[in-house]
Design a protein around this motif. Structure first.
Motif, PDB file in Angstrom:
ATOM      1  N   PRO A 442       0.801  -1.229   0.000  1.00 24.19           N
ATOM      2  CA  PRO A 442       0.000   0.000   0.000  1.00 24.19           C
ATOM      3  C   PRO A 442       0.832   1.278   0.000  1.00 24.19           C
ATOM      4  O   PRO A 442       0.352   2.314  -0.434  1.00 24.19           O
ATOM      5  N   HIS A 443       2.081   1.213   0.454  1.00 27.85           N
ATOM      6  CA  HIS A 443       2.860   2.453   0.526  1.00 27.85           C
ATOM      7  C   HIS A 443       3.121   3.054  -0.851  1.00 27.85           C
ATOM      8  O   HIS A 443       3.413   4.232  -0.969  1.00 27.85           O
ATOM      9  N   ARG A 444       2.987   2.246  -1.901  1.00 26.90           N
ATOM     10  CA  ARG A 444       3.190   2.786  -3.241  1.00 26.90           C
ATOM     11  C   ARG A 444       2.205   3.913  -3.540  1.00 26.90           C
ATOM     12  O   ARG A 444       2.509   4.830  -4.293  1.00 26.90           O
ATOM     13  N   LEU A 445       1.021   3.828  -2.975  1.00 25.71           N
ATOM     14  CA  LEU A 445       0.023   4.863  -3.210  1.00 25.71           C
ATOM     15  C   LEU A 445       0.481   6.202  -2.663  1.00 25.71           C
ATOM     16  O   LEU A 445       0.309   7.240  -3.298  1.00 25.71           O
ATOM     17  N   ALA A 446       1.062   6.178  -1.485  1.00 28.26           N
ATOM     18  CA  ALA A 446       1.465   7.429  -0.854  1.00 28.26           C
ATOM     19  C   ALA A 446       2.606   8.084  -1.629  1.00 28.26           C
ATOM     20  O   ALA A 446       2.629   9.300  -1.803  1.00 28.26           O
ATOM     21  N   PHE A 447       3.543   7.283  -2.091  1.00 31.56           N
ATOM     22  CA  PHE A 447       4.656   7.861  -2.840  1.00 31.56           C
ATOM     23  C   PHE A 447       4.188   8.426  -4.166  1.00 31.56           C
ATOM     24  O   PHE A 447       4.648   9.488  -4.610  1.00 31.56           O
ATOM     25  N   LEU A 491      -6.100   9.608  -2.940  1.00 29.93           N
ATOM     26  CA  LEU A 491      -6.374   9.868  -1.528  1.00 29.93           C
ATOM     27  C   LEU A 491      -7.504   8.959  -1.040  1.00 29.93           C
ATOM     28  O   LEU A 491      -7.459   8.423   0.063  1.00 29.93           O
ATOM     29  N   GLY A 492      -8.493   8.779  -1.896  1.00 32.15           N
ATOM     30  CA  GLY A 492      -9.630   7.936  -1.541  1.00 32.15           C
ATOM     31  C   GLY A 492      -9.210   6.506  -1.256  1.00 32.15           C
ATOM     32  O   GLY A 492      -9.658   5.896  -0.281  1.00 32.15           O
ATOM     33  N   LEU A 493      -8.351   5.957  -2.092  1.00 34.98           N
ATOM     34  CA  LEU A 493      -7.906   4.573  -1.876  1.00 34.98           C
ATOM     35  C   LEU A 493      -7.097   4.451  -0.593  1.00 34.98           C
ATOM     36  O   LEU A 493      -7.021   3.395   0.010  1.00 34.98           O
ATOM     37  N   MET A 494      -6.500   5.560  -0.182  1.00 32.88           N
ATOM     38  CA  MET A 494      -5.732   5.519   1.063  1.00 32.88           C
ATOM     39  C   MET A 494      -6.611   5.816   2.276  1.00 32.88           C
ATOM     40  O   MET A 494      -6.150   5.749   3.414  1.00 32.88           O
ATOM     41  N   GLY A 495      -7.857   6.173   2.007  1.00 28.75           N
ATOM     42  CA  GLY A 495      -8.749   6.499   3.113  1.00 28.75           C
ATOM     43  C   GLY A 495      -8.430   7.848   3.736  1.00 28.75           C
ATOM     44  O   GLY A 495      -8.768   8.101   4.887  1.00 28.75           O
ATOM     45  N   VAL A 496      -7.785   8.709   2.963  1.00 34.93           N
ATOM     46  CA  VAL A 496      -7.451  10.047   3.449  1.00 34.93           C
ATOM     47  C   VAL A 496      -8.401  11.034   2.776  1.00 34.93           C
ATOM     48  O   VAL A 496      -8.689  10.907   1.585  1.00 34.93           O
ATOM     49  N   ALA A 497      -8.878  12.002   3.540  1.00 33.67           N
ATOM     50  CA  ALA A 497      -9.847  12.957   3.012  1.00 33.67           C
ATOM     51  C   ALA A 497      -9.255  13.768   1.867  1.00 33.67           C
ATOM     52  O   ALA A 497      -8.086  14.123   1.891  1.00 33.67           O
TER      53      ALA A 497
END
Length: 502
Positions: A442-447, A491-497
RNA sequence: GUCCCCGUAGCUCAGCCUGGAUAGAGCACUGGCCUCCGGAGCCAGGAGCACAGGUUCAAAUCCUGUCGGGGACACCA
């Protein structure tokens, strides 16, 4: 033939290194192979330009017109942009958190919660049939101790050896007294587990983490245990000695499954539980998110599954490493075993769910990490969460500002380095999701989100969107819409607003 | 003692699985940028693959060893 992304943009968008690898077996110079292969690929000129570079790379550079032509479909795909069906028809379970209901969640549990939740979201977005489960250890010594600890509190006796003594025990005791619950350990265990479970669900809800099912350990002991035991025995894998029942391992080091005192071990519950997942409930694949301290368990469970005729490859274990918390100059290591540490609730109050989620996702799960509280709670530019959210809010704002403009978009004029760069980054999104799903990372999404936000800010800084030039304005609004869709989905896939205003 | 994770810039971390062409980001530090859609932003600057071998045309990436940090090796959970 493997097509990979170039590391350096001056080499184009994609590169092929096959000629370099073939040179030896073909016994021909790689550059010659590259030239022939490049000619044979014959990409449509509207898509990209193919060049050959020494010592034998084939590089492909996407045409601006092709990039520009993708914008409308991205914007129109909206929340579907980035989703895929690579997992169609595959039933997968993600089991995560699964903390014992003997106390409220600690901050260290939150990392597993976020990693598990986002892994489940990524798999669902990739077309897998996902079930999210929380395994509740609702029996055993710790649960008895919970009941005894509450009782001790109610009748004002000392906490039993190894019992629980946090403030929540007092709260439970007070509530039990108020409701006239009989002060029997068994009754109080049940009452306590329910109370703690409710509290855990509250904390998880604040983190926007939900499970489809709570699976009770006790349900494994209504016949499934005997059935499994019989099967293992028929395979010649059960032994009795030293007053206990053992699983006979190929390693030569047998494992206790039923202790001398008649109670099953955690290992035995794990075996029953995983056999239930695959055999009874038919999951094709199972992802367990475990704390690093359970690492030793993996091999045994895998072996037992294999013995029971289940391919151990179907079980993937995501080991989440430890978290330490840095506050000012002080660093606190979170230890699950020690049971001490900062509660999740406390951290949610202090830094908020978005920062908790984003910070965990900025680290790969298998690396130990340090959580910098001071940075996470800063409401300013140094905080990477705001950097990404601000990019989204800026686009939302400019779209509102330019809402009145209507003209045929002059897509061909989106040709500055900033506009093309933004398009290139956002077109990677579907690959990012797919790769994150395949690697369960999942960290790939944040990067990716961080990179996309940077491209958005640069575009915004250098390309004024709303001007007197209507066709150009329309084109830049379309680009903004596509970019907002992409970062919003990320952001949505990470559950972040993904706020429109901040 | 055995097994697992980690060691990349002053600090926190990507990149390693699937080897390629000048190794990235954030924070910190220094210096620039607000006539105009939100400056929670942009631009510029320095500095790094723990060590030693090996494989390869090519190694941060693969293999072996050493050192350092963490975790696991219970009739605990």
């Amino acid at each position: 033939m493997l097509v990979e992304r170039t590391q350096n943009p001056t080499h184009g968008d994609y590169s092929v290194t096959l000629p370099l690898k073939l040179a030896r077996t073909l016994r021909r110079p790689p550059i010659t192979i590259a030239n022939e292969l490049a000619a044979a690929m014959a990409l449509p000129p509207s898509f990209g330009r193919t060049t050959v570079a020494a010592p034998g790379f084939i590089n492909v550079t996407l045409e601006p017109a092709w990039l520009q032509a993708q914008l409308a479909s991205i914007a129109d795909a909206a929340e579907r942009w980035g989703r895929s069906e690579i997992g169609r028809g595959v039933k997968v379970q993600v089991e995560f958190v699964s903390a014992n209901p003997t106390g409220p969640l600690l901050f260290s549990h939150a990392r597993g919660a976020v990693v598990g939740d986002v892994t489940a979201r990524i798999l669902a977005a990739s077309g897998f049939d996902v079930q999210r489960e929380y395994y509740v250890n609702d029996r055993g010594r710790q649960i008895r101790l919970l009941g005894e600890s509450i009782q001790a509190r109610m009748i004002d006796r000392p906490v039993p050896e190894g019992g629980y003594s946090g403030d929540y025990i007092a709260e439970i005791a007070t509530e039990a007294t108020a409701r006239a619950i009989s002060p029997e350990p068994v009754t109080l265990s049940e009452f306590g587990v329910e109370w703690v479970q409710r509290r855990i669900q509250e904390d998880l809800a604040r983190l926007d983490v939900r499970h489809d099912q709570l699976f009770l350990e006790s349900s494994l002991y209504a016949g499934w245990d005997q059935e499994t035991m019989a099967k293992l025995a028929s395979l010649g894998r059960v032994a009795q000695h030293d007053g206990a029942t053992w699983f006979k391992s190929d390693s030569g080091k047998d494992e206790v499954i039923i202790k001398r005192d008649g109670y099953p071990t955690y290992f035995w519950s794990d075996v029953l539980y995983h056999r239930d997942k695959f055999e009874k409930r038919g999951f094709d694949r199972v992802v367990d998110v475990w704390g690093a301290d359970h690492q030793g368990q993996i091999g045994r469970v895998r072996e037992a599954l294999g013995v029971l005729g289940i391919d151990p490859q179907r079980l993937a274990v995501l080991l989440v490493q430890l978290v330490s918390v840095k506050r000012g100059e002080e660093t606190v290591r979170m230890s699950r075993r020690a049971g001490v540490g900062i509660s999740l609730k406390e951290m949610l109050d202090e830094v908020g769910p978005d920062a908790v989620r984003y910070f965990f996702l900025l680290r790969s799960a298998d690396a130990q990490m340090e959580f910098d509280v001071d940075l996470a709670r800063r409401q300013s530019s140094e905080n990477p969460v705001y950097y990404a959210q601000y990019a989204h809010a800026r686009l939302a704002n400019v779209l509102t500002f330019g809402a009145g403009v209507s003209a045929q978009p002059a897509l061909g004029r989106l040709d500055s380095e900033w506009e093309l760069e933004l398009m290139r980054v956002m077109l990677r999104w579907p690959d990012v999701v797919r790769e994150a799903a395949e690697a369960r990372e999942p960290h790939r999404l944040a990067f990716f989100t961080d990179e996309l936000a940077a491209a958005i800010h640069r575009f915004y800084k250098n390309c004024r969107v709303v001007t007197e030039d209507a066709p150009l304005t329309a084109a830049r609004l379309l680009l903004s819409r596509a970019a907002k869709t992409t970062i919003g989905n990320a952001l949505g896939l990470m559950g972040v607003a993904a706020p429109d205003r901040m």
